[in-house]
Write an enzyme that holds these catalytic residues in place. Sequence first.
Site, PDB file in Angstrom:
ATOM      1  N   ASP A 181       2.884  69.437  40.251  1.00 50.26           N
ATOM      2  CA  ASP A 181       3.820  69.499  41.339  1.00 50.26           C
ATOM      3  C   ASP A 181       4.623  68.172  41.492  1.00 50.26           C
ATOM      4  O   ASP A 181       4.107  67.305  40.774  1.00 50.26           O
ATOM      5  CB  ASP A 181       2.777  69.364  42.778  1.00 50.26           C
ATOM      6  CG  ASP A 181       3.635  69.905  44.019  1.00 50.26           C
ATOM      7  OD1 ASP A 181       3.674  71.108  44.455  1.00 50.26           O
ATOM      8  OD2 ASP A 181       4.500  69.096  44.659  1.00 50.26           O
ATOM      9  N   ARG A 195      10.847  63.015  59.130  1.00 51.60           N
ATOM     10  CA  ARG A 195      10.019  62.408  58.089  1.00 51.60           C
ATOM     11  C   ARG A 195      10.764  61.184  57.445  1.00 51.60           C
ATOM     12  O   ARG A 195       9.801  60.231  56.948  1.00 51.60           O
ATOM     13  CB  ARG A 195      10.016  63.705  56.728  1.00 51.60           C
ATOM     14  CG  ARG A 195       9.619  64.784  57.458  1.00 51.60           C
ATOM     15  CD  ARG A 195       9.237  65.955  56.347  1.00 51.60           C
ATOM     16  NE  ARG A 195       8.634  67.156  56.601  1.00 51.60           N
ATOM     17  CZ  ARG A 195       8.372  68.210  55.765  1.00 51.60           C
ATOM     18  NH1 ARG A 195       8.841  68.130  54.615  1.00 51.60           N
ATOM     19  NH2 ARG A 195       7.527  69.338  56.356  1.00 51.60           N
TER      20      ARG A 195
END
Length: 284
Positions: free
Chosen positions: A151, A50
Amino acid sequence: MPAEESGWGGSRLERDLELTDADFSRIRQLIYQRAGIVLAEHKREMVYSRLAKRMRHHGLTRFADYLARLERQPEAREWEAFTNALTTNLTAFFREAHHFPLLADHVGSRQGKVRIWCAASSTGEEPYSIAMTLMETLGSRATQAEVVATDIDTEALARARAGIYPLEQVCKLDEARTKRFFQRGKGAHRGFARIRPEVAAMIDFQPLNLLAPQWPVSGPFDAIFCRNTMIYFDKTTQKRILERFAPLLKPDGLLFAGHSESFSYITDAFRLRGQTVYVRTPGR
């Protein structure tokens, strides 16, 4: 013909970047400080794949240089990309389905405005499932209900706000819900479905870091959903967050946890009411 000459490569994944033990340790420290996330040793491959994308984006070849750049610029936008990259978003509509009838029973006879906080909304499936449940339960009164959805991952929030999902994901719901709450795409949008505007209107999406000293949300809430999020935090962080949840709930407010999470031995702010459902302890 040798594998490298065939153009297909060998069985071993070749890396163009090196992630040293010191780099990985520093990444674990930084994401813990920034978001409270505890990265286990076995997450090393995930971290590499990532963050390597971010490094290539910036033309960097050493993780140490990327991390040094972050630390030199504590307010840089790259921190957002760093956090987004290391956040896990695994969700589905009506995931852990036993919670939604409990929510319906909890709010069904309530007077006044119903407010629910979804504290880890990811790409939107959970807050939309909550909104659907409120519409099915409250009828015309659902227009007065509110779902606050937060979030830390801003990319996930953008997808949640768009409310567009692959049709094969939506079609896992029963036909009545699919027809009532979604619009099927046509033409260029064929193969996708979008949440209907009346459902989306119930939800207020906001970015929020549960470790932040101030939260941009205010109670009281009838229920808080924080499912499959606490597992990424250590016990100290869990306790701190849970005790901040308690005063934001109405006296009989419910806290919904994930299937692998247990809060009974972390704090006395909540007591277990049912399967991964907690109620605020009286007097807290």
